[in-house]
Each structure stands twice: as structure tokens, then as C-alpha cells.
Scaffold this active site. Sequence first.
Site, PDB file in Angstrom:
ATOM      1  N   ARG A 179      55.025  38.391  25.323  1.00  0.00           N
ATOM      2  CA  ARG A 179      55.225  38.298  23.864  1.00  0.00           C
ATOM      3  C   ARG A 179      56.260  37.245  23.498  1.00  0.00           C
ATOM      4  O   ARG A 179      55.944  36.241  22.909  1.00  0.00           O
ATOM      5  CB  ARG A 179      55.571  39.660  23.259  1.00  0.00           C
ATOM      6  CG  ARG A 179      54.402  40.648  23.322  1.00  0.00           C
ATOM      7  CD  ARG A 179      54.676  41.866  22.474  1.00  0.00           C
ATOM      8  NE  ARG A 179      53.533  42.768  22.436  1.00  0.00           N
ATOM      9  CZ  ARG A 179      52.520  42.696  21.585  1.00  0.00           C
ATOM     10  NH1 ARG A 179      52.496  41.724  20.694  1.00  0.00           N
ATOM     11  NH2 ARG A 179      51.539  43.559  21.624  1.00  0.00           N
ATOM     12  N   ASP A 207      59.802  45.776  31.065  1.00  0.00           N
ATOM     13  CA  ASP A 207      59.273  44.898  30.017  1.00  0.00           C
ATOM     14  C   ASP A 207      60.242  43.752  29.716  1.00  0.00           C
ATOM     15  O   ASP A 207      60.700  43.554  28.587  1.00  0.00           O
ATOM     16  CB  ASP A 207      58.947  45.692  28.741  1.00  0.00           C
ATOM     17  CG  ASP A 207      57.590  46.384  28.841  1.00  0.00           C
ATOM     18  OD1 ASP A 207      57.059  46.487  29.970  1.00  0.00           O
ATOM     19  OD2 ASP A 207      57.051  46.827  27.813  1.00  0.00           O
ATOM     20  N   HIS A 256      54.636  45.937  31.382  1.00  0.00           N
ATOM     21  CA  HIS A 256      54.357  44.501  31.254  1.00  0.00           C
ATOM     22  C   HIS A 256      54.718  43.709  32.510  1.00  0.00           C
ATOM     23  O   HIS A 256      54.565  42.486  32.515  1.00  0.00           O
ATOM     24  CB  HIS A 256      55.071  43.921  30.023  1.00  0.00           C
ATOM     25  CG  HIS A 256      54.294  44.138  28.770  1.00  0.00           C
ATOM     26  ND1 HIS A 256      53.393  43.220  28.261  1.00  0.00           N
ATOM     27  CD2 HIS A 256      54.236  45.192  27.923  1.00  0.00           C
ATOM     28  CE1 HIS A 256      52.842  43.689  27.162  1.00  0.00           C
ATOM     29  NE2 HIS A 256      53.337  44.890  26.933  1.00  0.00           N
TER      30      HIS A 256
END
Length: 469
Positions: free
Chosen positions: A266, A262, A295
Site C-alpha cells: 500500500r 504488515d 502482508h
Amino acid sequence: MADVTNNDSVKMAEGERSAEELKEKANKHFKDKNYENAIKYYTEALELNPDNAIYYSNRSLAYLRTECYGYALADATRALEIDKNYIKGYYRRATSNMALGKFKAALKDYETVVKVRPNDKDAKMKYQECNKIVKQKAFERAIASDELKKSVVDSLDIENMMIEDDYTGPQLEDGKVTVKFMKDMMHWFKEQKKLHRKCAYQILVQVKEVLAKLPSLVEISLKETEKITICGDTHGQFYDLLNIFQLNGLPSQANPYLFNGDFVDRGSFSVEVILTLFGFKLLYPDCFYLLRGNHETDNMNQMYGFEGEVKAKYTAQMFQLFSEVFQWLPLAQCINSQVLVMHGGLFSEDGVTLDDIRKIDRNRQPPDSGPMCDLLWSDPQPQNGRSNKLQYIVRSHEVKGEGYEVTHSGKCITVFSAPNYCDQMGNKGAYIHLRGSDLKPEFHQFTAVPHPNVKPMAYANSLMQMGMM
């Protein structure tokens, strides 16, 4: 008999009153963004009144805020089993499915909401946006060739890409990443400047080659005198990544790192984070480690901003290359045959061995179930679960208020390295030191640093920006 019935009724009424008080307590914690306590009190309310759809729906939203999408989906589903006319339940379930990249299932629930509430503009907008994604996915599948997909690398002519005279930023030296290049690139990014596309392509093509040679389970040995730093999610928070290096030293042969997935989405500096991490992987291939997170996948990147960010800063073609590279990231790492590191967690079925992880064909988008999916997506639960012959596991994937959490008598450790996640969670970040001498985890916490005024989710899918979360 009447007395017994009356007593039962009184107890039930008292239980319901107590449950309502716990719900109100949970609502207050939710309002204060203390989602973990909100979940705790909703759970206690449900123990007293297990057939209340509203409690499940509220807890579902709290799980959504902490990105425990599987739990959120289960709660929304349970709310609808209790009351199939509870419209918020359909909203919550649609949101959970969207967050998990299950667009068709989400569309079905949004459709239900729109039918019941034809004048609800918000529901209509979400239905239309979700419908658009489903159609786009169907179109992509229809045009995908059955032949082996050609790599973006085959269509690039990097040698003949011109670097314009007015570009004054860092360049690879004879096509190679050096310490000087890395320091210059991080400084360049800090000034909010863009690395030349030729350099970005050089990094991506080279790192793909390095990653493709690695096994799905990377196994390393730390000598007694050696230590490694393990970091959790960084989620495009470039300035916090720089702070980790400031606090803990730059990566080097003597200062190895493992970043546990990740890296992107975002946060709106995901390109800067990932090019920095890939650069260090090229500079120190044998002591700088990267594992895949949930992600580092197409569905998530489409929803949460990385695809949009790469297209805004570079091109759609470069995003396709990022997607190819992500598919080669290893899925887990074992340290001294004792500590297993993965992004999500252990498995939904018994009997999965380290050898099974070694055999996973990872060069693809993850399936909806099975060991590969679990390694990227799994969340630990409080009850007893899988056992193994390891000392403990280290995983990431979940925001923790203190930046880390130790559960299951020290056998399950979560580390999260994106402080004040999305500029709103108020959490600390953390990283872990592991020494070869005893493998005892040492936790180091840090707080968020300022960043330029580009908000998180600036490049996210419009449905996310509508406030789906």
C-alpha cells in the site's frame, strides 16, 4: 384475526421505514469516510430488516474499506443468498475474494457479472485482469519443481558485486550493520535515494540467517525496570516510521521495539521501511523484534504493491529473496508468560495452546485455514470468544480511528501505527509502552507527517489501481 394481521403489517412497515432511515444515516457516514459508524448503522438497519440484500452489500463495502475482508465476504455472500440476481453482490464478493488472494473464486463472480452485463466495461476489465492473474498462478504452479526449491542465496555472488565509484551512499562496515550505517541509511532514504543493491542483499542474506534460527513463538521476559514499545502496521509509510523513532527514540538495547507485522504494501516506501526494520534486527537481534503479518505473503505483495516496488527499485530476484525471508518471520511473541502478541488474532477452533503455536512449521506461504492463517488474518468479534490463561492479547491488522482500541474488558488490544492510512483514512497512529513492573499498556498517539509526492498504491497490481477498492 384481520386486526392482528393489520397490526403486524403496520409494525413491519414502520420497521422498514426506520431501517431505511438508518441506512441513509450509514450512507452519509460512509460518504464522510467514517466507516466504523457506517458499519454500526448498517448493522442496526439489518437488525430491523434482516432480509435486505442492499444493506448487506453496503456493509460489505464498508468492511472492505476497513480491510475486514472476511466480514466483507460473509456479507456479500449473505446478500446473494437473499437475492441471487443482485449483481452488486457478485461485485462485492469478487472484490472480497480478490483482497483475500482467492483469485479463482473472484473470477467466477466477475464472470457472472460480465454475462449479465456484457456492455459493462469496468466489469469486463476486472474480469480480464483477474483471469490474467489466475492463468499466471497456474503457470507458476506448473513450472514449480517438486524438488526442494533452491534458495536465491545460492545464486548470489555478493562478494564480487561491485559498488560503483559514483555511489556515495551508506555501506556496511566490513559487511556488518552499525549504528552509523543505520543513521546514514535512514537519512539517505529520507532524501529519496536508493541503497546500493549489494548492501540490500547483504542485509537480506544476514537477516534470513538470524530469523531462521528463531522459534515460531518468541518468548521474552521484561525485568521490572524494563519497557518495550509495540508498534502495529506501518504499511510502507516510511516517513511516519521515522516520526515514531523521532518521538520515541531510536531502537537500542535500552529501548527495545516489537513491530507487529504488515511492514509493506500500500504505502509506496515499503522497501525503505523493510530495509530499515531488517537493519535494526541485525543491529539488535535480542531486543528488536519483528512478527509476520498477512502482508508478508506473496499473494498480498503481488496485489498491493510490494512486489512491484521491489522490481521497480531493484529486481525480480530480490523480491524472491524478500519472499524467502518473510517466511522465516516468527508468528507470535509472548511477554512474561502473560501478554501474547500476534498480527491477526486468536483461533477459529477451540483448544489451541501456546505449544501448538511453537510447533507451527512457518517457513511457507500461509494456508487458507488453521492456526497459522488465524494468527495472520483473524479479526476479533464483539461476542464472547476464546478464553486463555493470559492477561490479554495485543494484535494489529485493522485501522482504528484513534490508532488503538481496547475491547473485551481490556483482554483484546488493537494497535495500528500507519496514521492517515493510504493518505485518506484520517486516522491517528499509535504505539504501546509495556513495562515489566505491571504490564499495563500505555498508549501514545501521533498524527501523519508529510511525505514526498508518491501516492500510495503506486506500485500495486493494475486491478487495484483501477479502483477495485
